[in-house]
Design a protein around this motif. Structure first.
Motif, mmCIF file in Angstrom:
data_model
loop_
_atom_site.group_PDB
_atom_site.id
_atom_site.type_symbol
_atom_site.label_atom_id
_atom_site.label_comp_id
_atom_site.label_asym_id
_atom_site.label_seq_id
_atom_site.Cartn_x
_atom_site.Cartn_y
_atom_site.Cartn_z
ATOM 1 N N SER A 18 56.957 26.232 78.007
ATOM 2 C CA SER A 18 57.778 27.107 78.829
ATOM 3 C C SER A 18 57.946 28.414 78.043
ATOM 4 N N ALA A 20 60.007 29.580 75.608
ATOM 5 C CA ALA A 20 60.116 29.530 74.142
ATOM 6 C C ALA A 20 58.812 29.040 73.518
ATOM 7 N N GLU A 39 52.170 20.084 76.694
ATOM 8 C CA GLU A 39 53.149 20.201 77.779
ATOM 9 C C GLU A 39 53.080 18.944 78.647
ATOM 10 N N ARG A 40 54.263 18.403 78.909
ATOM 11 C CA ARG A 40 54.355 17.152 79.688
ATOM 12 C C ARG A 40 53.860 17.336 81.133
ATOM 13 N N ARG A 50 57.731 24.407 87.477
ATOM 14 C CA ARG A 50 57.307 23.028 87.205
ATOM 15 C C ARG A 50 58.516 22.097 87.146
ATOM 16 N N GLN A 55 64.856 25.275 86.531
ATOM 17 C CA GLN A 55 65.683 26.492 86.574
ATOM 18 C C GLN A 55 64.865 27.732 86.913
ATOM 19 N N HIS A 60 66.210 35.189 87.133
ATOM 20 C CA HIS A 60 66.177 35.315 85.675
ATOM 21 C C HIS A 60 66.155 36.796 85.303
ATOM 22 N N GLY A 61 67.277 37.301 84.819
ATOM 23 C CA GLY A 61 67.312 38.671 84.313
ATOM 24 C C GLY A 61 66.831 38.682 82.872
ATOM 25 N N ARG A 118 60.887 34.720 87.583
ATOM 26 C CA ARG A 118 60.696 34.127 86.264
ATOM 27 C C ARG A 118 59.296 33.500 86.172
ATOM 28 N N VAL A 143 54.543 14.542 74.185
ATOM 29 C CA VAL A 143 54.664 14.132 72.786
ATOM 30 C C VAL A 143 55.732 13.049 72.739
ATOM 31 N N GLY A 181 61.113 21.876 73.415
ATOM 32 C CA GLY A 181 61.198 20.967 74.565
ATOM 33 C C GLY A 181 62.419 21.193 75.441
ATOM 34 N N ASP A 323 65.986 26.761 74.083
ATOM 35 C CA ASP A 323 67.103 26.014 74.668
ATOM 36 C C ASP A 323 67.378 24.712 73.908
ATOM 37 N N GLY A 333 72.502 35.737 81.430
ATOM 38 C CA GLY A 333 71.076 36.081 81.306
ATOM 39 C C GLY A 333 70.566 36.153 79.871
ATOM 40 N N GLY A 335 69.237 33.394 77.802
ATOM 41 C CA GLY A 335 68.379 32.340 77.247
ATOM 42 C C GLY A 335 67.015 32.840 76.787
ATOM 43 N N MET A 336 66.344 33.610 77.624
ATOM 44 C CA MET A 336 64.981 34.057 77.269
ATOM 45 C C MET A 336 65.042 35.026 76.085
#
Ligand SMILES: Cc1cc2nc3c(=O)[nH]c(=O)nc-3n(C[C@H](O)[C@H](O)[C@H](O)COP(=O)(O)OP(=O)(O)OC[C@H]3O[C@@H](n4cnc5c(N)ncnc54)[C@H](O)[C@@H]3O)c2cc1C
Length: 444
Positions: A18, A20, A39-40, A50, A55, A60-61, A118, A143, A181, A323, A333, A335-336
Motif C-alpha cells: 500500500s 507506506a 502483498e496479500r 483492494r 479506506q 484522501h487529502g 487515493r 507473509v 502491513g 499505519d 489527513g 496518515g500518508m
C-alpha cells in the motif's frame, strides 16, 4: 543506485504494497541490490481499492509536506498526476473552509497541494516503483512469519503462507525486512512468538464514521475555490463534510461524524445531513450533481500509536513503518504524509552508510519524532470533545483555549492563517504558533 553495495545489502523485503510499502520500496531500492514487496491481495495494473486497504475508497487529502516528499522521490509524479486529471492548488487560496463558526481567509499561501482519488495516486506511485529495475512485486502472497537466526537475535527472512505459495520453498532470505502491513500488522504477535515484548499501545477513542459518495464535476459547480471543507466547532457540533476534485471530472464527498454520531447512507438522509451542516457549501454543489457511486462507509474507532522506540530488545534487520506504527483520526489527513516522513527518516539513516547493526534503535527514535507532531495535533483537537477517551496530555485544555483563538484569527489574519496552515500541513512545528509574533496577533 550505487554501483556496488556492502555485502549485507543484497536483498530487502517489504511486507505490504500500500502507500507506506511503496515508499519503503522506493527508498530501499537506493540502498539494496534487490527489493521484493509481498502483498496479500491480488494487485492489478489499474487504480483499485483492494480488500486489505478498504479506506482507499474514501477522500484522501495529501498534506503539503507529503506532496513535497513525493515530488522529491518521484520527480515526474506531479506532471503525471496532472495529465491524468488531478488538480493542483494553493492550499490557502483554493480551499473554502468553514471552521470554528467562520470562513478562513482565502489567499495565496505558497503551499501546494494536489487532489485526486487515493487509488489513482497509489497506482501512479506503484507504476513508478515497479518500473525500478531492482524492485519486484509478489502479489497474492501473505507473509506468515519472520525467519530468524537460531538465537532469534536477527531477522534473516520471511516465510510465505504455504497455501498460496507455488515455488520450491516458502522461505525468502533477506538482509532487511520492513513491515508496512498497516494497522492490523501481525508484528506484535510475531515479536511475542520470538520471545520479545510487544510495543506498548496508546489509543484515543474518537468513534468517527465516514460516508463517501462520488459525483460528476462540472466547471461551474464551484466558483472561487477548488475544495470545500466544512468542519465542526467542538464540542457542540460533531458533523463535517469535505468535497475535493478528482480525476475524470469527478467530486469526492466524504461526510463524517464523531463519537458514533455518523451520517446516514440512504440518498435522502445523506443529502439532508449535508444540507444541515453549519453551512451548506457541500450540499449546494451536490444537490444538482449526478451521483456516480453508492455511499461507502468506514468506521474508525480510535487513533492508535505503537511505542516501538521504548522497547529495549528488538530483532536486528527488522523495521516497521506507516499505519503499523501510528494510525491517526483520518479527518486530519495525516496518515500518508506521516508514512512519507517515516520513509524519509529511514532514507537519511541508510544514506549515512553506517552498519545496519543497531539501526532499529535510531530508526524508531526518529519515527517517534515524526509521529509526535501529527499525534499531538490530532489528539489536541479530538480532546475538545469531553467524551473522547485516552491519555490526555497535560495542558491540553489550556492549549485548546489558545488554539480556539488561533482558529478565530484565521478568519481575518493571513499571517496567523499561514502559520496555522504550515503546522496543519506538517511543514512547521505546532510550537511555532506560540511564537511572540503570532501570539501577539492572536491575543490582540
Ligand atoms: C477512512 C480513512 C480516510 C483516510 N484519509 C486520509 C487522508 O485524507 N489523508 C491521509 O494522508 N491519510 C488518510 N488515511 C490514512 C491512510 O489511508 C494511511 O495512512 C495510508 O494508507 C498508509 O497506510 P499503510 O500503507 O501503512 O497501510 P495500509 O494502507 O493499511 O496497507 C497495508 C497493506 O499491507 C498488506 N498486508 C498486511 N499484512 C500482510 C502480510 N502479512 N503479508 C502481505 N501483505 C500484507 C495489506 O493487504 C495492505 O495492502 C485515511 C484512513 C482512513 C481509514
Amino acid at each position: 543506485m550505487p554501483a556496488s553495495f556492502p555485502t549485507n545489502r543484497s536483498h530487502a523485503v517489504v511486507i505490504g504494497c500500500s502507500f507506506a510499502g511503496l515508499l519503503a520500496a522506493r527508498i530501499l531500492s537506493d540502498h539494496f541490490e534487490r527489493v521484493t514487496i509481498f502483498e496479500r491481495d491480488p494487485v492489478h495494473d489499474y487504480p483499485e481499492a483492494r480488500r486489505g486497504q478498504a479506506q482507499t475508497r474514501h477522500l484522501h487529502g495529501l498534506l503539503a509536506q507529503g506532496f513535497r516528499l513525493l515530488n522529491r522521490l518521484f520527480p515526474h509524479l506531479e506532471s503525471t498526476l496532472v495529465q491524468g486529471g488531478a488538480v493542483v492548488s494553493d492550499m490557502g487560496e483554493s480551499i473554502r473552509w468553514y471552521h470554528h463558526n467562520g470562513y478562513k481567509l482565502q489567499f495565496p499561501s505558497g503551499l501546494s497541494g494536489v487532489s485526486m482519488s487515493r487509488v489513482f495516486l497509489e497506482w501512479e506511485i506503484r507504476k513508478a516503483v515497479l518500473d525500478l529495475p531492482n524492485v519486484t512485486l509478489r502479489a497474492s502472497c501473505t507473509v506468515s512469519r519472520l525467519v530468524t537466526t537460531p538465537d532469534r537475535s536477527r531477522v534473516v527472512g520471511v516465510e510465505l503462507a504455504s497455501e498460496e505459495h507455488q515455488g520450491p520453498t516458502p522461505i525468502i532470505q533477506a538482509d532487511f525486512v520492513v513491515n508496512t502491513g498497516g494497522r492490523g500488522s501481525a508484528t506484535g504477535k510475531w515479536l511475542e512468538g520470538l520471545g520479545y515484548s510487544r510495543p506498548r499501545e496508546e489509543e484515543i477513542t474518537v468513534g468517527v464514521g465516514y460516508a463517501t459518495r462520488i459525483y460528476r464535476r462540472r466547471p461551474d459547480d464551484l466558483i472561487g475555490a477548488n475544495l470545500v471543507m466544512t468542519s465542526p466547532t467542538p464540542p457542540y457540533q460533531k458533523h463535517m463534510a469535505f468535497l475535493f476534485p478528482m480525476e475524470q471530472d469527478r467530486w469526492i464527498v466524504s461526510a463524517g461524524g464523531w463519537l458514533g454520531d455518523h451520517p446516514p447512507t440512504d440518498d435522502t438522509g445523506y443529502r439532508e445531513f449535508l444540507r444541515n451542516l453549519p453551512v451548506a457549501d457541500v450540499f449546494n454543489v451536490i444537490q444538482r450533481a449526478e451521483p456516480l457511486s453508492d455511499v461507502y462507509t468506514y468506521k474508525f474507532h480510535s487513533s492508535l500509536r505503537r511505542r516501538y522506540e521504548r522497547l529495549n530488545r528488538f530483532p536486528e534487520g527488522y523495521f516497521v513503518l506507516g499505519d503499523a506504527v501510528a494510525s491517526f483520526n483520518p479527518i486530519y489527513g495525516q496518515g500518508m504524509t506521516s508514512a512519507a516522513m517515516q520513509a524519509d527518516a529511514l532514507d537519511s539513516l541508510l544514506r549515512r552508510g553506517s552498519s545496519l547493526e543497531g539501526l532499529w534503535r535510531s530508526f524508531f527514535r526518529k519515527v517517534a519524532k515524526v509521529v509526535d507532531i501529527p499525534w499531538q495535533i490530532a489528539g489536541c483537537e479530538d480532546f475538545r470533545y469531553p467524551e473522547t477517551q485516552g491519555r490526555k496530555p497535560p495542558m491540553t485544555d489550556l492549549l485548546n483555549g489558545y488554539l480556539a483563538r488561533v482558529h478565530r484569527a484565521t478568519h481575518h489574519d493571513s499571517v496567523v492563517y499561514l502559520q496555522f496552515l504550515r503546522v496543519m500541513n506538517l511543514m512547521a512545528s505546532p510550537v511555532s504558533l506560540l511564537h511572540p509574533r503570532i501570539m501577539r496577533r492572536v491575543l490582540l
